[in-house]
Design a protein around this motif. Structure first.
Motif, short mmCIF file in Angstrom:
data_model
loop_
_atom_site.label_atom_id
_atom_site.label_comp_id
_atom_site.label_asym_id
_atom_site.label_seq_id
_atom_site.Cartn_x
_atom_site.Cartn_y
_atom_site.Cartn_z
N ALA A 1 -6.22 -10.13 11.14
CA ALA A 1 -6.16 -11.96 10.75
C ALA A 1 -4.54 -12.26 10.56
O ALA A 1 -5.05 -13.78 10.71
N GLY A 2 -3.94 -11.27 10.52
CA GLY A 2 -2.49 -12.00 11.39
C GLY A 2 -1.35 -11.63 9.42
O GLY A 2 -2.41 -11.40 8.78
N LYS A 3 -0.24 -12.42 9.30
CA LYS A 3 1.23 -12.53 8.98
C LYS A 3 1.10 -14.07 8.01
O LYS A 3 1.20 -14.96 8.92
N ASP B 1 12.10 -8.92 1.97
CA ASP B 1 12.26 -9.01 0.56
C ASP B 1 11.15 -7.43 0.08
O ASP B 1 11.11 -6.23 -0.31
N ALA B 2 9.73 -7.52 0.21
CA ALA B 2 8.87 -7.17 -0.41
C ALA B 2 7.55 -7.73 1.07
O ALA B 2 6.81 -8.33 1.20
N THR B 3 6.92 -6.60 1.32
CA THR B 3 6.02 -6.76 2.17
C THR B 3 4.12 -6.19 1.20
O THR B 3 4.73 -5.47 0.99
N VAL B 4 3.22 -6.91 1.12
CA VAL B 4 2.12 -7.17 0.72
C VAL B 4 0.69 -6.51 1.54
O VAL B 4 0.85 -7.48 1.96
N SER B 5 0.15 -5.27 1.95
CA SER B 5 -0.47 -5.30 3.12
C SER B 5 -1.49 -5.73 1.96
O SER B 5 -2.16 -4.02 1.27
N LEU B 6 -3.08 -5.91 2.49
CA LEU B 6 -4.17 -5.97 2.74
C LEU B 6 -5.09 -6.60 3.15
O LEU B 6 -4.22 -7.16 4.19
N LYS B 7 -6.76 -6.26 2.92
CA LYS B 7 -7.01 -6.86 3.78
C LYS B 7 -7.54 -8.38 3.59
O LYS B 7 -7.54 -8.82 2.69
N MET B 8 -7.82 -9.42 4.43
CA MET B 8 -8.67 -10.50 4.34
C MET B 8 -9.84 -10.68 3.55
O MET B 8 -9.46 -11.57 2.34
#
Length: 100
Positions: free
Chosen positions: A32-34, A52-59
């Protein structure tokens, strides 16, 4: 379901209302993008910058979190939400996402 541009605009509204937090966070929503949240300059974009922080999850999981159908801690424990970098900073996202 809201699209990436709508979510980005809503987060920008929240930053404008609540102010920044002095660091950067990236939401990685997979295909979906960033969404890059610059809490220093109080801007939000769809750039894929280092943060500083990256939160990864599905849309779909992001939408469930934003709508209150998924608890952030449960999402983390179930592996639906992953955090790289400053975990405490990632917790500052909650107020920005309410009702998005």
């Amino acid at each position: 379901m809201a699209d990436l541009a709508q979510i980005t605009a809503k987060i920008q509204e929240a930053i404008n209302t609540n102010g920044g937090f002095g660091k950067t966070i990236k939401l990685d929503l997979g295909e979906a993008g960033k969404i890059f949240i610059d809490g220093i300059n109080n801007t939000v974009s769809n750039d894929d910058n280092a943060a500083d922080a990256t939160v990864s999850l599905k849309m779909e999981d992001f939408m469930a979190l934003a709508e209150g159908r998924l608890d952030p801690m449960m999402a983390f424990m179930q592996g639906k939400l992953k955090v790289a970098g400053d975990m405490m900073l990632a917790q500052k996202l909650a107020p920005l996402l309410k009702g998005r």
